[in-house]
Design a protein around this motif. Structure first.
Motif, PDB file in Angstrom:
ATOM      1  N   MET A   1       0.835  -1.197   0.000  1.00  0.00           N
ATOM      2  CA  MET A   1       0.000   0.000   0.000  1.00  0.00           C
ATOM      3  C   MET A   1       0.872   1.249   0.000  1.00  0.00           C
ATOM      4  SD  MET A   1      -3.217  -0.786  -0.029  1.00  0.00           S
ATOM      5  CE  MET A   1      -3.992   0.683   0.631  1.00  0.00           C
ATOM      6  N   PRO A   2       0.459   2.287  -0.717  1.00  0.00           N
ATOM      7  CA  PRO A   2       1.227   3.545  -0.685  1.00  0.00           C
ATOM      8  C   PRO A   2       1.281   4.122   0.727  1.00  0.00           C
ATOM      9  CG  PRO A   2      -0.344   3.552  -2.497  1.00  0.00           C
ATOM     10  CD  PRO A   2      -0.666   2.353  -1.655  1.00  0.00           C
ATOM     11  N   ARG A   3       2.384   4.773   1.024  1.00  0.00           N
ATOM     12  CA  ARG A   3       2.551   5.438   2.310  1.00  0.00           C
ATOM     13  C   ARG A   3       2.212   6.914   2.160  1.00  0.00           C
ATOM     14  NH1 ARG A   3       8.574   3.919   4.161  1.00  0.00           N
ATOM     15  NH2 ARG A   3       8.987   4.056   1.911  1.00  0.00           N
ATOM     16  N   GLN A   4       1.496   7.459   3.138  1.00  0.00           N
ATOM     17  CA  GLN A   4       1.198   8.883   3.097  1.00  0.00           C
ATOM     18  C   GLN A   4       2.447   9.683   3.457  1.00  0.00           C
ATOM     19  OE1 GLN A   4      -1.053  11.134   6.195  1.00  0.00           O
ATOM     20  NE2 GLN A   4      -2.541  11.470   4.562  1.00  0.00           N
ATOM     21  N   VAL A   5       2.617  10.820   2.778  1.00  0.00           N
ATOM     22  CA  VAL A   5       3.712  11.737   3.069  1.00  0.00           C
ATOM     23  C   VAL A   5       3.143  12.931   3.826  1.00  0.00           C
ATOM     24  CG1 VAL A   5       5.634  13.074   2.141  1.00  0.00           C
ATOM     25  CG2 VAL A   5       4.807  11.056   0.898  1.00  0.00           C
TER      26      VAL A   5
ATOM     27  N   LEU B   1       3.762  16.525  -5.054  1.00  0.00           N
ATOM     28  CA  LEU B   1       3.299  15.201  -4.620  1.00  0.00           C
ATOM     29  C   LEU B   1       1.837  14.986  -4.998  1.00  0.00           C
ATOM     30  CD1 LEU B   1       5.015  15.043  -1.120  1.00  0.00           C
ATOM     31  CD2 LEU B   1       5.322  13.368  -2.949  1.00  0.00           C
ATOM     32  N   ALA B   2       1.006  15.989  -4.755  1.00  0.00           N
ATOM     33  CA  ALA B   2      -0.412  15.858  -5.100  1.00  0.00           C
ATOM     34  C   ALA B   2      -0.599  15.670  -6.603  1.00  0.00           C
ATOM     35  CB  ALA B   2      -1.180  17.085  -4.616  1.00  0.00           C
ATOM     36  N   ALA B   3       0.091  16.495  -7.388  1.00  0.00           N
ATOM     37  CA  ALA B   3      -0.056  16.410  -8.844  1.00  0.00           C
ATOM     38  C   ALA B   3       0.490  15.102  -9.395  1.00  0.00           C
ATOM     39  CB  ALA B   3       0.643  17.591  -9.502  1.00  0.00           C
ATOM     40  N   LEU B   4       1.484  14.530  -8.714  1.00  0.00           N
ATOM     41  CA  LEU B   4       2.087  13.269  -9.156  1.00  0.00           C
ATOM     42  C   LEU B   4       1.304  12.044  -8.690  1.00  0.00           C
ATOM     43  CD1 LEU B   4       5.826  14.188  -8.507  1.00  0.00           C
ATOM     44  CD2 LEU B   4       4.766  13.837 -10.756  1.00  0.00           C
ATOM     45  N   GLY B   5       0.262  12.264  -7.913  1.00  0.00           N
ATOM     46  CA  GLY B   5      -0.582  11.152  -7.497  1.00  0.00           C
ATOM     47  C   GLY B   5      -0.071  10.386  -6.300  1.00  0.00           C
ATOM     48  N   ALA B   6       0.702  11.044  -5.443  1.00  0.00           N
ATOM     49  CA  ALA B   6       1.171  10.421  -4.212  1.00  0.00           C
ATOM     50  C   ALA B   6       0.324  10.928  -3.049  1.00  0.00           C
ATOM     51  CB  ALA B   6       2.646  10.739  -3.968  1.00  0.00           C
ATOM     52  N   PRO B   7      -0.004  10.084  -2.086  1.00  0.00           N
ATOM     53  CA  PRO B   7      -0.818  10.544  -0.952  1.00  0.00           C
ATOM     54  C   PRO B   7      -0.039  11.515  -0.079  1.00  0.00           C
ATOM     55  CG  PRO B   7      -0.101   8.261  -0.625  1.00  0.00           C
ATOM     56  CD  PRO B   7       0.315   8.652  -2.009  1.00  0.00           C
TER      57      PRO B   7
ATOM     58  N   ASP C   1      -0.783   8.425  10.695  1.00  0.00           N
ATOM     59  CA  ASP C   1      -0.046   7.221  10.299  1.00  0.00           C
ATOM     60  C   ASP C   1       0.881   7.488   9.116  1.00  0.00           C
ATOM     61  OD1 ASP C   1      -1.955   7.638   8.381  1.00  0.00           O
ATOM     62  OD2 ASP C   1      -2.754   5.593   8.400  1.00  0.00           O
ATOM     63  N   ALA C   2       1.381   8.718   9.007  1.00  0.00           N
ATOM     64  CA  ALA C   2       2.270   9.059   7.890  1.00  0.00           C
ATOM     65  C   ALA C   2       3.467   8.120   7.843  1.00  0.00           C
ATOM     66  CB  ALA C   2       2.747  10.494   8.020  1.00  0.00           C
ATOM     67  N   GLY C   3       3.730   7.581   6.672  1.00  0.00           N
ATOM     68  CA  GLY C   3       4.875   6.690   6.506  1.00  0.00           C
ATOM     69  C   GLY C   3       6.152   7.425   6.167  1.00  0.00           C
ATOM     70  N   LEU C   4       6.012   8.677   5.724  1.00  0.00           N
ATOM     71  CA  LEU C   4       7.143   9.533   5.386  1.00  0.00           C
ATOM     72  C   LEU C   4       6.840  10.931   5.891  1.00  0.00           C
ATOM     73  CD1 LEU C   4       7.401   8.295   1.718  1.00  0.00           C
ATOM     74  CD2 LEU C   4       9.277   8.037   3.344  1.00  0.00           C
ATOM     75  N   VAL C   5       7.848  11.616   6.403  1.00  0.00           N
ATOM     76  CA  VAL C   5       7.680  12.966   6.921  1.00  0.00           C
ATOM     77  C   VAL C   5       8.757  13.858   6.323  1.00  0.00           C
ATOM     78  CG1 VAL C   5       7.604  14.433   8.971  1.00  0.00           C
ATOM     79  CG2 VAL C   5       6.750  12.080   9.091  1.00  0.00           C
ATOM     80  N   TYR C   6       8.336  14.981   5.753  1.00  0.00           N
ATOM     81  CA  TYR C   6       9.258  15.974   5.204  1.00  0.00           C
ATOM     82  C   TYR C   6       9.217  17.209   6.092  1.00  0.00           C
ATOM     83  CZ  TYR C   6      10.806  19.845   2.190  1.00  0.00           C
ATOM     84  OH  TYR C   6      11.431  20.957   1.698  1.00  0.00           O
ATOM     85  N   PHE C   7      10.401  17.700   6.487  1.00  0.00           N
ATOM     86  CA  PHE C   7      10.482  18.961   7.215  1.00  0.00           C
ATOM     87  C   PHE C   7      11.780  19.656   6.843  1.00  0.00           C
ATOM     88  CE2 PHE C   7      12.949  16.108   9.779  1.00  0.00           C
ATOM     89  CZ  PHE C   7      13.818  16.858  10.560  1.00  0.00           C
TER      90      PHE C   7
ATOM     91  N   LEU D   1       9.277   6.878  -3.085  1.00  0.00           N
ATOM     92  CA  LEU D   1       9.335   6.147  -1.826  1.00  0.00           C
ATOM     93  C   LEU D   1       7.928   5.814  -1.333  1.00  0.00           C
ATOM     94  CD1 LEU D   1      12.120   8.179   0.043  1.00  0.00           C
ATOM     95  CD2 LEU D   1      12.355   5.928  -1.014  1.00  0.00           C
ATOM     96  N   ALA D   2       7.001   6.759  -1.451  1.00  0.00           N
ATOM     97  CA  ALA D   2       5.632   6.542  -0.994  1.00  0.00           C
ATOM     98  C   ALA D   2       4.949   5.424  -1.765  1.00  0.00           C
ATOM     99  CB  ALA D   2       4.830   7.833  -1.116  1.00  0.00           C
ATOM    100  N   LEU D   3       5.242   5.347  -3.062  1.00  0.00           N
ATOM    101  CA  LEU D   3       4.592   4.359  -3.917  1.00  0.00           C
ATOM    102  C   LEU D   3       5.358   3.047  -4.004  1.00  0.00           C
ATOM    103  CD1 LEU D   3       3.535   6.766  -6.811  1.00  0.00           C
ATOM    104  CD2 LEU D   3       2.096   5.882  -4.972  1.00  0.00           C
ATOM    105  N   GLY D   4       6.502   2.970  -3.318  1.00  0.00           N
ATOM    106  CA  GLY D   4       7.270   1.729  -3.309  1.00  0.00           C
ATOM    107  C   GLY D   4       8.032   1.454  -4.586  1.00  0.00           C
ATOM    108  N   CYS D   5       8.456   2.492  -5.286  1.00  0.00           N
ATOM    109  CA  CYS D   5       9.182   2.334  -6.553  1.00  0.00           C
ATOM    110  C   CYS D   5      10.655   2.014  -6.308  1.00  0.00           C
ATOM    111  CB  CYS D   5       9.080   3.605  -7.388  1.00  0.00           C
ATOM    112  SG  CYS D   5       7.389   4.096  -7.789  1.00  0.00           S
ATOM    113  N   GLU D   6      11.285   1.428  -7.305  1.00  0.00           N
ATOM    114  CA  GLU D   6      12.713   1.109  -7.221  1.00  0.00           C
ATOM    115  C   GLU D   6      13.497   2.410  -7.082  1.00  0.00           C
ATOM    116  OE1 GLU D   6      16.665   0.450  -7.983  1.00  0.00           O
ATOM    117  OE2 GLU D   6      15.518   1.342  -9.638  1.00  0.00           O
TER     118      GLU D   6
END
Length: 295
Positions: free
Chosen positions: A1-5, A33-39, A110-116, A245-250
């Protein structure tokens, strides 16, 4: 499952000589991120009802970014940056005591990734809010080390690095960290417990280092024959990296695409194209990347 950022930090308006453009590194990252379709969930603070705040809100809507995390401040105005342009590049005059300097802490959920970043920590109130939010998060924490005047102290850098799992920086910023803390990359990463270090090198490309400082991946710069400006290029790189990273890509393929995405942004005015439709091919390319393993 995709991880929310979860993206937390400043949203503001960059005032170019030919008009205002919504900006702020975290806001740039969140809109991409929104335009690229990542949560993505974006947390920032703007003025309640001022013109610059309306520019921010309109841009969020245009890129499909949920505005629920935008706090409204009745006392302070939306952040503004005067962009001084000359032959040597851009100089940013970041105006003081903006709404985002008084950010409230947020529940990271439950964010799987955090940007600051570091700029949003220039004021004691927002500094406490950013750190409280990041500390409560259980996901991977990526620090965007943006050393601007006023937030370019070794103390702030060290305190931020201690919260991070990954750090993204440029060559000048890395040189400053090595001068401040440790003489080599391996010792620097060990000192702060960093798992990954992403080095952006402008036209020279990028490099990814792992624990111990070992080189895990690198790439040459992508050509941009119609250079307009470099505003937001580093943010674009970070956004596509986080999306992968959110979508689990290589990871290697994600970095290569991020490099080309950043070069594309150098061919538009400001940090993102005016029309989000222009990002559709990049969204398709991102979602077509091969799956990868744990990062």
């Amino acid at each position: 499952m995709p991880r929310q950022v979860l993206v937390i930090g400043e949203a503001l308006v960059d005032e170019f000589h030919d008009g205002p453009v919504a900006g702020g590194a975290p806001f740039n990252v969140a809109r991409s991120l929104a335009a690229l379709g990542a949560p993505v969930r974006f947390v920032s603070r703007i003025g309640a009802g001022d013109a610059a705040g309306r520019v921010v809100e309109a841009s969020a809507a245009r890129f499909g970014l949920d505005p629920q995390g935008l706090q409204r401040d009745a006392q302070r105005a939306t952040g503004r940056v005067t962009v001084h342009e000359d032959a040597a590049g851009h100089r940013f005059e970041i105006h003081a005591d903006a709404a985002w300097d008084h950010l409230d802490a947020a529940d990271p959920g439950d964010a799987g990734l955090v940007y600051f970043g570091t700029l949003a920590q220039r004021h004691a109130v927002s500094r406490a809010a950013v750190r409280a939010t990041v500390k409560r998060a259980h996901g991977v924490k990526l620090l965007d080390l943006n050393l601007r005047p006023g937030t370019d102290t070794p103390e702030l850098a060290a305190e931020s690095l201690m919260l991070a799992d990954w750090v993204k920086l440029n060559e000048d910023e890395l040189a400053r960290l090595l001068a401040w803390f440790e003489p080599d990359l391996s010792a620097l990463m060990a000192r702060f417990g960093l798992r990954r270090l992403v080095l952006t090198r402008g036209a020279a490309g990028y490099a990814l280092h792992g624990m111990g400082g070992e080189l895990l991946a690198q790439g040459q710069g992508a050509a941009q024959p119609a250079l307009v400006d470099s505003v937001g290029a580093g943010d674009a790189f970070t956004a596509l990296l986080l999306a992968g990273l959110a979508l689990g890509c290589e990871l290697g393929a994600t970095l290569e695409l991020a490099n080309r995405y950043a070069a594309m942004i150098c061919g538009v005015r400001g940090p993102l194209p005016a029309d989000p439709v222009k990002l559709s091919p990049w969204r398709e390319a991102l979602h077509a990347l091969p799956p990868g393993g744990p990062t």
